[in-house]
Design an enzyme around this catalytic site. Structure first.
Site, mmCIF file in Angstrom:
data_model
loop_
_atom_site.group_PDB
_atom_site.id
_atom_site.type_symbol
_atom_site.label_atom_id
_atom_site.label_comp_id
_atom_site.label_asym_id
_atom_site.label_seq_id
_atom_site.Cartn_x
_atom_site.Cartn_y
_atom_site.Cartn_z
ATOM 1 N N ASN A 1 7.878 70.641 -12.770
ATOM 2 C CA ASN A 1 7.219 71.972 -12.640
ATOM 3 C C ASN A 1 7.343 72.965 -13.554
ATOM 4 O OD1 ASN A 1 6.073 71.638 -10.110
ATOM 5 N ND2 ASN A 1 7.711 72.454 -9.053
ATOM 6 N N SER B 1 12.973 76.752 -4.182
ATOM 7 C CA SER B 1 13.806 75.353 -4.106
ATOM 8 C C SER B 1 13.123 74.289 -4.655
ATOM 9 C CB SER B 1 14.282 75.300 -2.554
ATOM 10 O OG SER B 1 12.861 75.238 -1.790
ATOM 11 N N ASP B 2 12.427 74.348 -5.250
ATOM 12 C CA ASP B 2 11.392 73.335 -5.837
ATOM 13 C C ASP B 2 11.365 73.179 -7.634
ATOM 14 O OD1 ASP B 2 9.997 70.826 -5.559
ATOM 15 O OD2 ASP B 2 7.875 71.917 -5.520
ATOM 16 N N ARG B 3 12.584 73.609 -8.028
ATOM 17 C CA ARG B 3 12.538 73.540 -9.435
ATOM 18 C C ARG B 3 12.844 72.138 -10.039
ATOM 19 N NH1 ARG B 3 16.019 77.793 -7.754
ATOM 20 N NH2 ARG B 3 17.711 76.838 -9.186
ATOM 21 N N HIS B 4 11.838 71.294 -9.761
ATOM 22 C CA HIS B 4 12.256 70.089 -10.327
ATOM 23 C C HIS B 4 11.505 69.968 -11.743
ATOM 24 C CE1 HIS B 4 7.772 68.954 -9.620
ATOM 25 N NE2 HIS B 4 8.117 69.258 -8.415
#
Length: 436
Positions: A347, A341-344
């Site tokens: 990254n 859920s941290d595909r900013h």
């Protein structure tokens, strides 16, 4: 015509002689005479030559001047001058090279933007630079303060660029402590304690997960993430996630044949460490040009949405290859299927030099099931129900391939003896949804 009129006309940005003459309602000949007579005295300067000459109003940054040399470090550690970054009015910067070419940026140039201190290591960086007299919190720093930090304390910036004479001198003086491989678990524990205290040396790499930089025996630079040194459930979950990250990278490499950051799990009696080899470092002093997805998206698109959509847009602009666009779509879909859920945009990174028209996808990193990460505000690890993702239009062609690879990842994690029983229970629930 008063000199102040000319400076006022340049407050909105650099202009050509024709544009200035038109704005001031004078002839170009009159403008040229006036500029030669008083331009330099008024803090004005011309850049380029011939018809491509532009004029700009200079700006002194926090008393440090307006001209900052830019350097590139090659893969053998040799330093080459790339020209100058000059600060101009309204917080803008102008990069000039060989007296003929110049490019203007509305703020800190995109190829330096990844270097701005941020996240876990950024806060440590700020605490070590208290002699600069900047605010304690990095989030309170102005753009000028960030730039001066890069120009005076930038010897460890990500990628292969150095800006400012002081950063250049500090780079020349770097001395690395080589960590022996046989005793690295013990040294990692010591560096983790220093990192928590804000005393770990080196990189200003962003990201909120606790980490520290290290130089290993054998000439390898790495970033090391670590779990808390306790037996608490939250610490156990972070250890699980670091192991899961290692497994996810292995899966991407083996199932999709996409390059990943070389990583290894190192364990002590109370902690788990994820050691990731840095792909922007070559040997002890060599470096490679690298920028984040965030930096090139901001420079070339400026409309962030999600990885696969931006990749498709960059391909249409011929800024990345079709192969990289498809790889990014596959990574986006795989990330969705493994609960990342941290595909900013920070990254994912690209190999890129400032004089190149295209960027090339760099090895993958920071790919893990962050949906299951503990919340700092809660005492225990919360129970969360993961729902299978919905296929989007940008990933439809790679969706089933990503799902298949994700299933391989979850099965690896379920079978891995290093993963805790509590996380394996969550994994069983996830795998059940793959078969429904």
């Amino acid at each position: 015509m008063a000199a102040s009129d000319l400076r006022f006309a340049l407050l909105t940005g650099p202009k050509t002689a024709e544009e200035l003459a038109s704005a001031l309602r004078i002839s170009q000949a009159t403008f040229s005479r006036h500029f030669k007579k008083s331009g330099t005295e008024e803090g004005l300067r011309s850049f380029g030559s011939g018809k491509k000459t532009i004029y700009a109003a200079l700006r002194n940054v926090l008393g440090k001047g307006q001209d900052f040399p830019l350097f590139r470090i090659d893969e053998k550690g040799k330093v080459k001058s790339l020209g100058e970054v000059t600060s101009i009015e309204r917080g803008a910067y102008l990069y000039s090279r060989d007296g003929k070419r110049s490019t203007t940026y509305p703020g800190i140039p995109y190829y330096l933007s990844d270097a701005r201190p941020a996240g876990y290591l950024g806060r440590a960086f700020a605490s070590r630079q208290n002699d600069l007299g900047f605010p304690i919190k990095i989030t309170d720093w102005s753009e000028d303060q960030i730039f001066i930090a890069l120009a005076t304390r930038g010897e460890h910036l990500p990628g292969n660029l150095l800006v400012g004479e002081e950063s250049f001198r500090r780079f020349q003086a770097i001395k690395w402590e080589k960590v022996p491989l046989k005793t690295r678990a013990k040294r990692f524990s010591e560096l983790a304690r220093l990192s928590i205290a804000g005393d770990a040396p080196g990189s200003s790499a962003a990201g909120e997960q606790p980490k520290f930089p290290v130089f290993l025996e054998g000439g390898v630079h790495a970033l090391v993430k670590f779990s808390p040194a306790t037996r608490q459930p939250k610490a156990e979950r972070w250890a699980d996630l670091l192991i899961a990250e290692s497994l996810a990278l292995e899966t991407i490499r083996d199932e999709f044949e996409i390059p990943v950051a070389e990583s290894e799990i190192v364990q002590s009696s109370s902690q788990v460490f994820l050691e990731s080899k840095r792909f922007d470092r070559i040997g002890e002093s060599g470096r490679k040009g690298c920028v984040s997805f965030s930096a090139i998206e901001s420079e070339w698109l400026g409309k962030p949405s999600h990885w696969s959509a931006s990749a498709r847009a960059l391909f249409r602009l011929k800024k990345i290859s079709s192969e990289d666009a498809e790889r990014i779509a596959l990574l986006d879909a795989f990330g969705a299927w493994i609960a990342n859920s941290d595909r900013h945009y920070g990254n994912l990174s690209f190999f890129h030099e400032i004089d190149e028209a295209q960027a090339r996808l760099a090895p993958v990193y920071d790919m893990l099931p962050m949906f299951f990460a503990p919340n700092d505000r809660e005492e225990t690890v919360p129970l969360r129900k993961w729902e299978p993702p919905v296929c989007g239009a940008d990933v439809v062609q790679v969706w089933e391939k990503a799902k298949s690879g994700a299933k391989v990842f979850w099965e690896k994690a379920e079978q891995d003896p290093r993963i805790s029983p509590s996380f394996k229970r969550e994994i069983k629930k996830v795998l059940k949804q793959f078969s429904e």
